[in-house]
Design an enzyme around this catalytic site. Structure first.
Site, mmCIF file in Angstrom:
data_model
loop_
_atom_site.group_PDB
_atom_site.id
_atom_site.type_symbol
_atom_site.label_atom_id
_atom_site.label_comp_id
_atom_site.label_asym_id
_atom_site.label_seq_id
_atom_site.Cartn_x
_atom_site.Cartn_y
_atom_site.Cartn_z
ATOM 1 N N TYR A 101 6.203 -0.625 -2.839
ATOM 2 C CA TYR A 101 5.221 -0.521 -3.889
ATOM 3 C C TYR A 101 3.720 -0.580 -2.960
ATOM 4 O O TYR A 101 3.702 -1.649 -2.185
ATOM 5 C CB TYR A 101 5.333 -1.389 -4.951
ATOM 6 N N GLU A 189 -1.685 4.490 -7.040
ATOM 7 C CA GLU A 189 -0.456 3.835 -7.002
ATOM 8 C C GLU A 189 0.721 4.675 -6.464
ATOM 9 O O GLU A 189 0.897 5.702 -6.692
ATOM 10 C CB GLU A 189 0.023 3.145 -8.617
#
Lengths: 383, 294
Positions: A101, A189
């Site tokens: 992530y 993101e």
């Protein structure tokens, strides 16, 4: 301004980040021909402004073109958390060894940019943050200084990625930061950022929110604006440049300033009514803006009364009053209007309105009185 | 007494020659503010109703001794205007302009901290600051504020700032200074900066704080009040009934994931001993009770 995954990927691609080849499809036929062109296997991915697409059945692996046909048929029109799927992203499937992530956003408390990187990607990062906060490597970047490669290296080293992924990850987070700053994003993101079996670090998903205030230096963002999900009322308001959010009730709200508009919504609820919307006509509202706001509210069939709540700072009372008078001349307003007007030149404004008052246009001295009146009128109409 | 500005404060209007700058610059002068100059690189040497226009803040400061500035420049020019003010010797910069990109705000906030630590910025996207009867910088309607004290006001929302002033005036309660910090993601002056200044100001005996949903500034303020403030505080948080996940106008006013909700903020404030009203009128009534009990 939220981007679809495929828009986010194209945005990332401009900054040199590795994404998979793919194509947008609006129909099953387009999905099939995209897959034929790309070569199977592919992923069929619903494009909606919502998380949880995989759980809702909106992301499917397709080994063959027949699979693409089947999945595209099922996913188009699917309701994912209230968002109907109208478009798909058909993308070459990737082999995945590990899922990470990575993101940048503004930390409003620290007043610096915050980078987050974790070896535990592919899941809700909020869950990781709560259950295993040490698994997220964080970096605060001073916007006046920027992200140096040395700092990025230390940050990535702290995330305990597979050692073979470190160099590729540093390269991608540097580019991600550049995209975040130069693209004026509120959020960038990647979840998941993957490591492939042949040791490449690759962008498998993209979540990007752009700052609408930066459009003056990014004229190309107009195309993203066109794909924002809005209901009919919100679309009409947006076309007039108004800050509008549709709600479920029967009292239409027009106020100047976001705080006052929110407060108006609060007060209507507190006196037992239900607001139909939030509408901020902003500073400098003139006759045109007011007329436009009234038109938008008037077109909402649920509205039974309208509460115009103006406190003059930048908006002057006589402008508001003239706007209301002009709007009433222009549009045939169905619902009764209750006005509360205070602040700069309020007396001049009230004097302009006075002769026009009748049983469809009323004025009350305070915000609470006006809210009560508007709610009473809305309820009377319901009964 | 007051905080940040008073009758001695000399102010430069950056963008005085524009329509908004001119309108509010002259209105502020009429109120009694010492509006001593304006800036516009293309119109240096001219004047606006007798107010001299300079090429930049450095020239304006040298000629007038101004210490404050007020920015009415379009969003695209705000970053340069802020740096021009700081480099020119301005110590208190008030930025009214709305729509400034968040990245610009984050950049000049940190550049000021690093290169001009003695400069304080208010805004952007704020109504400004008023010390009633002495100095009004920005777009607040001066006549709705009663001069004197004992209440200080700090607010994140423009029109609710006026609402707060008005509620107190209706109750014949005076205000030392009213500061609108603005609803943008990176406000130059925070709730805590203002609370600390009010705590230190002998004329201010109580503080009214108007917040709104989104972010964590109110929670941080509650923590400060609990640990550092002796003066009573009343508060109102806008957006009590806002549905989660909806973005309501302000960049600052977004509720997501249970964080930044009005309930969370009100609870933090009540826990710090703050009297919390459910609408601006109620917050004004609570403040009236506080003042009456002094």
């Amino acid at each position: 301004m939220d981007l679809f995954e495929y828009q986010g990927k194209q945005f990332f691609k401009q900054f040199g980040m590795p994404i998979s080849d793919g194509e947008v499809a609006f129909t099953v036929q387009e999905a099939v021909s995209a897959a034929e062109q790309l070569g199977t296997p592919v992923m069929v991915k619903a494009q909606v402004h919502s998380g949880g697409r995989g759980k809702a059945g909106g992301v499917k692996f397709a080994a063959t073109v027949d699979d693409v046909q089947e999945h595209a048929t099922n996913i188009l029109g699917l309701d994912i958390n209230g968002h109907i799927v109208h478009r798909l992203w058909i993308e070459k499937a990737s082999d995945i060894s590990e899922e990470y992530y990575a993101s940048f956003t503004l930390d409003r408390s620290a007043k610096k940019h915050l980078g987050m990187l974790s070896a535990e990607g592919g899941v809700e990062i909020e869950t990781v943050a709560v259950e295993n906060p040490d698994a997220i490597s964080k970096i605060h970047v001073d916007p006046a200084v920027g992200l140096t490669r040395e700092a990025a290296q230390v940050w990535v080293d702290g995330a305990n990625l597979n050692p073979v992924a470190v160099e590729g990850a540093v390269d991608i987070v540097m580019k991600l930061y550049t995209a975040y700053v130069e693209g004026d994003a509120d959020l960038v993101e990647i979840n998941p950022l993957i490591l492939t079996p042949d040791n490449r670090v690759h962008v498998l998903d993209a979540k990007v929110t752009l700052d609408v205030n930066s459009v003056f230096r990014h004229p190309d963002y107009a195309e993203f604006d066109e794909t924002q999900p809005r209901d009919e009322r919100e679309e009409a308001a947006h076309a007039k440049g108004l800050q509008y959010v549709g709600l479920e009730g029967s009292v239409g709200v027009i106020a100047n300033g976001a705080g006052l508009a929110m407060s108006t919504v609060d007060v209507i609820n507190q006196v037992g009514g239900k607001p139909a919307n939030f509408l901020d006509i902003g500073g400098g509202a003139n006759a045109d803006v007011m007329a436009g706001a009234l038109e938008v509210i008037n077109n909402d069939p649920e509205v039974e009364s309208i509460f115009i709540n103006i406190f003059g700072g930048i908006t002057r009372g006589e402008e508001v009053a003239n706007g209301i008078i002009e709007a009433l001349n222009r549009v045939d307003i169905d619902a009764p209007i209750v006005i509360r007007l205070d602040g700069t030149n309020a007396e001049e404004g009230r004097a302009i309105l006075e002769p026009a008052l009748n049983d469809k246009l009323m004025m009350e001295p305070t915000m609470l009185d006006a809210a009560r009146k508007a709610v009473e009128l809305a309820k009377g109409a319901d009964a | 007494m007051s905080i940040f500005v008073d009758s001695d404060t000399k102010v430069i209007y950056q963008g005085l020659t524009g329509s908004q700058g001119r309108y509010y610059g002259l209105l502020n002068r009429e109120y009694g503010t010492q509006v001593v100059g304006g800036t516009n690189p293309k119109k240096a040497g001219e004047d606006v109703d007798g107010i001299p226009v300079f090429a930049n803040c450095a020239d304006a400061v040298e000629a007038t001794g101004a210490t404050a500035s007020c920015i009415f420049i379009p969003a695209a020019g705000v970053y340069s205007a802020v740096m021009d003010a700081a480099q020119g010797g301005i110590k208190f910069i008030v930025c009214i302009t709305e729509g400034v990109p968040a990245h610009d705000e984050a950049k000049f906030y940190n550049e000021l901290k690093a290169q001009h630590p003695d400069v304080q910025m208010l805004g952007p996207n704020c109504p400004g600051i008023i010390t009633p009867g002495q100095c009004n910088i920005g777009i607040t309607a001066g006549h709705i504020a009663k001069p004197g004290g004992p209440v200080g006001i700090v607010s994140r929302s423009g029109t609710l700032t006026y609402q707060a002033l008005y509620e107190l005036q209706q109750k014949d309660i005076g205000v030392t200074t009213c500061v609108g910090i603005g609803g943008d993601p990176v406000p130059g002056t925070s709730f805590i900066d203002c609370l600390a200044a009010f705590e230190a100001d002998p004329a201010t005996k109580a503080v009214m704080m108007i917040g709104e949903i989104g972010g964590s500034a109110e929670e941080e303020a509650a923590d400060y009040i609990k640990n550092h403030m002796t003066k009573p505080v009343s508060s109102y948080i806008a957006g009590v009934t806002a549905p989660p996940g909806k973005k309501m106008g302000h960049a600052g006013a977004i509720v997501s994931g249970g964080k930044g909700t009005a309930d969370a903020k009100m609870e933090a404030l009540r826990d710090a001993g703050v009297k919390v009203g459910l609408n601006p009128t109620e917050a004004g009534e609570l403040m009236a009770e506080i003042v009456a009990s002094m």
